[in-house]
Design a protein around this motif. Structure first.
Motif, PDB file in Angstrom:
ATOM      1  N   TYR A   1      -1.716  24.231   0.490  1.00  0.00           N
ATOM      2  CA  TYR A   1      -2.644  25.132   1.165  1.00  0.00           C
ATOM      3  C   TYR A   1      -2.749  24.788   2.651  1.00  0.00           C
ATOM      4  O   TYR A   1      -2.753  25.682   3.500  1.00  0.00           O
ATOM      5  N   VAL A   2      -2.884  23.490   2.947  1.00  0.00           N
ATOM      6  CA  VAL A   2      -2.982  23.017   4.329  1.00  0.00           C
ATOM      7  C   VAL A   2      -2.016  21.848   4.498  1.00  0.00           C
ATOM      8  O   VAL A   2      -1.558  21.243   3.533  1.00  0.00           O
ATOM      9  N   GLN A   3      -1.716  21.525   5.736  1.00  0.00           N
ATOM     10  CA  GLN A   3      -0.670  20.528   6.016  1.00  0.00           C
ATOM     11  C   GLN A   3      -0.953  19.171   5.371  1.00  0.00           C
ATOM     12  O   GLN A   3      -0.050  18.503   4.872  1.00  0.00           O
ATOM     13  N   SER A   4      -2.235  18.765   5.340  1.00  0.00           N
ATOM     14  CA  SER A   4      -2.580  17.458   4.779  1.00  0.00           C
ATOM     15  C   SER A   4      -2.306  17.368   3.281  1.00  0.00           C
ATOM     16  O   SER A   4      -2.220  16.272   2.728  1.00  0.00           O
ATOM     17  N   ASP A   5      -2.147  18.519   2.613  1.00  0.00           N
ATOM     18  CA  ASP A   5      -1.842  18.515   1.181  1.00  0.00           C
ATOM     19  C   ASP A   5      -0.529  17.798   0.891  1.00  0.00           C
ATOM     20  O   ASP A   5      -0.370  17.194  -0.168  1.00  0.00           O
ATOM     21  N   MET A   6       0.397  17.888   1.823  1.00  0.00           N
ATOM     22  CA  MET A   6       1.730  17.357   1.552  1.00  0.00           C
ATOM     23  C   MET A   6       1.685  15.845   1.333  1.00  0.00           C
ATOM     24  O   MET A   6       2.238  15.332   0.356  1.00  0.00           O
ATOM     25  N   SER A   7       1.007  15.123   2.217  1.00  0.00           N
ATOM     26  CA  SER A   7       0.916  13.671   2.053  1.00  0.00           C
ATOM     27  C   SER A   7       0.110  13.318   0.810  1.00  0.00           C
ATOM     28  O   SER A   7       0.431  12.352   0.103  1.00  0.00           O
ATOM     29  N   LEU A   8      -0.922  14.119   0.502  1.00  0.00           N
ATOM     30  CA  LEU A   8      -1.737  13.869  -0.689  1.00  0.00           C
ATOM     31  C   LEU A   8      -0.904  13.992  -1.956  1.00  0.00           C
ATOM     32  O   LEU A   8      -0.933  13.103  -2.819  1.00  0.00           O
ATOM     33  N   ILE A   9      -0.146  15.078  -2.085  1.00  0.00           N
ATOM     34  CA  ILE A   9       0.647  15.311  -3.295  1.00  0.00           C
ATOM     35  C   ILE A   9       1.757  14.265  -3.418  1.00  0.00           C
ATOM     36  O   ILE A   9       2.045  13.782  -4.528  1.00  0.00           O
ATOM     37  N   LEU A  10       2.350  13.895  -2.310  1.00  0.00           N
ATOM     38  CA  LEU A  10       3.404  12.880  -2.354  1.00  0.00           C
ATOM     39  C   LEU A  10       2.836  11.520  -2.776  1.00  0.00           C
ATOM     40  O   LEU A  10       3.498  10.753  -3.475  1.00  0.00           O
ATOM     41  N   GLN A  11       1.608  11.218  -2.366  1.00  0.00           N
ATOM     42  CA  GLN A  11       0.972   9.964  -2.781  1.00  0.00           C
ATOM     43  C   GLN A  11       0.654   9.972  -4.271  1.00  0.00           C
ATOM     44  O   GLN A  11       0.744   8.943  -4.943  1.00  0.00           O
ATOM     45  N   LEU A  12       0.269  11.142  -4.783  1.00  0.00           N
ATOM     46  CA  LEU A  12      -0.060  11.245  -6.202  1.00  0.00           C
ATOM     47  C   LEU A  12       1.184  11.229  -7.082  1.00  0.00           C
ATOM     48  O   LEU A  12       1.084  11.010  -8.298  1.00  0.00           O
ATOM     49  N   ASN A  13       2.341  11.505  -6.502  1.00  0.00           N
ATOM     50  CA  ASN A  13       3.605  11.504  -7.240  1.00  0.00           C
ATOM     51  C   ASN A  13       4.567  10.520  -6.577  1.00  0.00           C
ATOM     52  O   ASN A  13       5.494  10.928  -5.870  1.00  0.00           O
ATOM     53  N   PRO A  14       4.341   9.219  -6.765  1.00  0.00           N
ATOM     54  CA  PRO A  14       5.173   8.221  -6.090  1.00  0.00           C
ATOM     55  C   PRO A  14       6.633   8.308  -6.530  1.00  0.00           C
ATOM     56  O   PRO A  14       6.951   8.718  -7.640  1.00  0.00           O
ATOM     57  N   GLY A  15       7.493   7.907  -5.631  1.00  0.00           N
ATOM     58  CA  GLY A  15       8.929   7.969  -5.898  1.00  0.00           C
ATOM     59  C   GLY A  15       9.634   8.666  -4.752  1.00  0.00           C
ATOM     60  O   GLY A  15       9.001   9.317  -3.907  1.00  0.00           O
ATOM     61  N   GLU A  16      10.925   8.558  -4.711  1.00  0.00           N
ATOM     62  CA  GLU A  16      11.693   9.140  -3.614  1.00  0.00           C
ATOM     63  C   GLU A  16      12.205  10.535  -3.932  1.00  0.00           C
ATOM     64  O   GLU A  16      12.654  11.249  -3.036  1.00  0.00           O
ATOM     65  N   VAL A  17      12.167  10.953  -5.210  1.00  0.00           N
ATOM     66  CA  VAL A  17      12.716  12.248  -5.603  1.00  0.00           C
ATOM     67  C   VAL A  17      11.581  13.220  -5.909  1.00  0.00           C
ATOM     68  O   VAL A  17      10.675  12.908  -6.695  1.00  0.00           O
ATOM     69  N   HIS A  18      11.623  14.395  -5.258  1.00  0.00           N
ATOM     70  CA  HIS A  18      10.568  15.388  -5.428  1.00  0.00           C
ATOM     71  C   HIS A  18      11.183  16.786  -5.500  1.00  0.00           C
ATOM     72  O   HIS A  18      12.321  16.999  -5.077  1.00  0.00           O
ATOM     73  N   ASN A  19      10.405  17.724  -6.041  1.00  0.00           N
ATOM     74  CA  ASN A  19      10.803  19.129  -6.084  1.00  0.00           C
ATOM     75  C   ASN A  19      10.022  19.892  -5.026  1.00  0.00           C
ATOM     76  O   ASN A  19       8.784  19.910  -5.061  1.00  0.00           O
ATOM     77  N   LEU A  20      10.737  20.523  -4.107  1.00  0.00           N
ATOM     78  CA  LEU A  20      10.112  21.239  -3.010  1.00  0.00           C
ATOM     79  C   LEU A  20      10.470  22.727  -3.051  1.00  0.00           C
ATOM     80  O   LEU A  20      11.558  23.091  -3.491  1.00  0.00           O
ATOM     81  N   VAL A  21       9.541  23.550  -2.630  1.00  0.00           N
ATOM     82  CA  VAL A  21       9.807  24.969  -2.392  1.00  0.00           C
ATOM     83  C   VAL A  21       9.405  25.258  -0.952  1.00  0.00           C
ATOM     84  O   VAL A  21       8.282  24.945  -0.547  1.00  0.00           O
ATOM     85  N   VAL A  22      10.327  25.834  -0.165  1.00  0.00           N
ATOM     86  CA  VAL A  22      10.049  26.147   1.229  1.00  0.00           C
ATOM     87  C   VAL A  22      10.299  27.633   1.489  1.00  0.00           C
ATOM     88  O   VAL A  22      11.096  28.273   0.792  1.00  0.00           O
ATOM     89  N   GLN A  23       9.592  28.140   2.469  1.00  0.00           N
ATOM     90  CA  GLN A  23       9.830  29.514   2.939  1.00  0.00           C
ATOM     91  C   GLN A  23      10.768  29.412   4.140  1.00  0.00           C
ATOM     92  O   GLN A  23      10.436  28.794   5.143  1.00  0.00           O
ATOM     93  N   ARG A  24      11.938  30.008   4.022  1.00  0.00           N
ATOM     94  CA  ARG A  24      12.949  29.904   5.082  1.00  0.00           C
ATOM     95  C   ARG A  24      13.554  31.284   5.353  1.00  0.00           C
ATOM     96  O   ARG A  24      14.123  31.903   4.450  1.00  0.00           O
ATOM     97  N   ASP A  25      13.401  31.748   6.575  1.00  0.00           N
ATOM     98  CA  ASP A  25      13.960  33.052   6.978  1.00  0.00           C
ATOM     99  C   ASP A  25      13.527  34.176   6.028  1.00  0.00           C
ATOM    100  O   ASP A  25      14.325  35.025   5.621  1.00  0.00           O
ATOM    101  N   GLY A  26      12.244  34.145   5.634  1.00  0.00           N
ATOM    102  CA  GLY A  26      11.709  35.221   4.813  1.00  0.00           C
ATOM    103  C   GLY A  26      12.006  35.117   3.333  1.00  0.00           C
ATOM    104  O   GLY A  26      11.679  36.031   2.570  1.00  0.00           O
ATOM    105  N   ARG A  27      12.636  34.038   2.893  1.00  0.00           N
ATOM    106  CA  ARG A  27      12.920  33.875   1.458  1.00  0.00           C
ATOM    107  C   ARG A  27      12.544  32.458   1.029  1.00  0.00           C
ATOM    108  O   ARG A  27      12.517  31.534   1.838  1.00  0.00           O
ATOM    109  N   LYS A  28      12.281  32.339  -0.279  1.00  0.00           N
ATOM    110  CA  LYS A  28      11.917  31.031  -0.817  1.00  0.00           C
ATOM    111  C   LYS A  28      13.174  30.264  -1.219  1.00  0.00           C
ATOM    112  O   LYS A  28      14.070  30.821  -1.860  1.00  0.00           O
TER     113      LYS A  28
END
Length: 353
Positions: A151-178
């Motif tokens: 929802y807000v930028q600070s969410d990213m560090s919060l979620i990454l802290q709650l899910n420790p590890g180097e591998v994560h699943n991300l969804v980004v909006q890029r050039d109008g598509r997910k």
């Protein structure tokens, strides 16, 4: 001032909560016997029609006493005689008003804000290893991390802290598509700032965006949704054993935290904005917590109404409301016991310093 603000805040939140029940009951034709601000002996009271309005001595709580709330009334305008959907509206109304107040407080905090950091990547540091082809790119808006919406930028560090590890699943909006980045490796690097402090950073820099009126309203709404999710995340951590009783706070602990936040604010205006944010966060938390399906809470009573309505629709027989009353009574005793335990813990921490 922070203690006074906290007392006023809690009193306001309880007042508007009970006011929500009161207005919904009146509009639904349910008889309200008493509407009280605060608890204890009455300082002032006035009978207006069928309802006694009162202000009581102890500046905590309040109540909206409806006829037949716990069953056993022959009054055709009793709560338990009302249609199931009317009872549902009355029960939900208190939390709905709390949520509305929380959103309005968030609006008060963020409408004056002209700029905000948004989860859109503006650049990468030289040590960053997660950018480039097949990775994150400048202009990417982070939409989700490990299934959680950003929802807000600070969410990213919060979620990454709650899910420790180097591998994560991300969804980004890029050039109008997910774009989905599954099992994406995000490696941190130790960085030392000018003061000699070291931190683990990913090397991403985010965009500072100028906000128009619509952008400020949207930002305040996103902060409200973030507060709703914090309730769920906190409950998940509690169930998983990641947090315990010592991490929970009641009114005493919340007042202490509000005082710390106010004292650490650089200006009076900043202190007021921080206190208002705290108030909005608490209001939204109370709204969500109150609708949890737990006996004694409005959410538990909502479940009771739904189950009762379903059983009566199938069997065509009226269920004695006293059994539901016993369940909510036991739940209330357990809830009050937990609240007392948390309060004593908060007082002990406050005295110990």
């Amino acid at each position: 001032m922070s203690v006074l603000f906290a007392i006023i805040l809690f009193s306001l939140l309880i007042f508007v909560h009970e006011l929500g029940h009161f207005v919904a009951a009146k509009l639904s034709g349910v008889q309200v016997n008493e509407f009280s601000v605060f608890m204890g002996p009455a300082l002032w009271s006035k009978q207006v029609g069928e309802t006694l309005y009162s202000i009581r001595l102890i500046p905590i709580g309040g109540y909206c006493a409806m006829e037949g709330e716990d069953g056993g009334s022959d009054n055709p305008r009793a709560f338990d005689k009302a249609a199931w959907w009317k009872r549902l509206i009355i029960l939900v109304a208190g939390a709905a008003v709390n949520f509305l107040v929380g959103v309005l407080l968030m609006m008060a905090v963020y409408l004056p804000v002209k700029q905000a950091v948004v989860p859109v990547i503006s650049s990468f540091e030289s040590y960053c290893t997660i950018n480039g082809p097949g990775g994150l790119q400048v202009g990417d808006q982070i939409v989700e991390v490990d299934g959680e919406k950003i929802y807000v930028q600070s969410d990213m560090s919060l979620i990454l802290q709650l899910n420790p590890g180097e591998v994560h699943n991300l969804v980004v909006q890029r050039d109008g598509r997910k774009v989905t980045l599954s099992d994406f490796r995000m490696q941190t690097h130790e960085v030392t700032d000018a003061d000699g402090n070291t931190r683990q950073l990913y090397g991403m820099n985010f965009t500072v965006e100028n906000l128009n009126l619509a952008g400020r309203v949207n930002y305040a709404w996103n902060q409200s949704m973030d507060a709703v999710r914090m309730v769920r995340l906190s409950l998940q951590m509690l169930v998983k054993g990641q947090v315990g009783l010592r991490d929970m706070s009641g009114p005493v602990g919340i007042v202490q935290q509000m005082s710390i936040v106010a004292d650490s604010s650089p200006t009076r205006q900043a202190a007021m904005m921080n206190m208002l944010y705290f108030g909005g966060f608490i209001a939204i938390n109370l709204a969500v917590m109150n609708l949890l399906p737990i006996p004694a809470l409005d959410g538990g009573r909502v479940v009771g109404v739904l189950i009762t309505a379903a059983v009566e629709a199938v069997t065509k027989k009226k269920i004695n409301p006293k059994y539901e009353g016993y369940l909510h009574g036991a739940g209330m005793i357990a809830l009050l016991g937990l609240m007392a335990l948390i309060m004593f813990k908060d007082i002990f921490v406050l005295i110990r310093g």
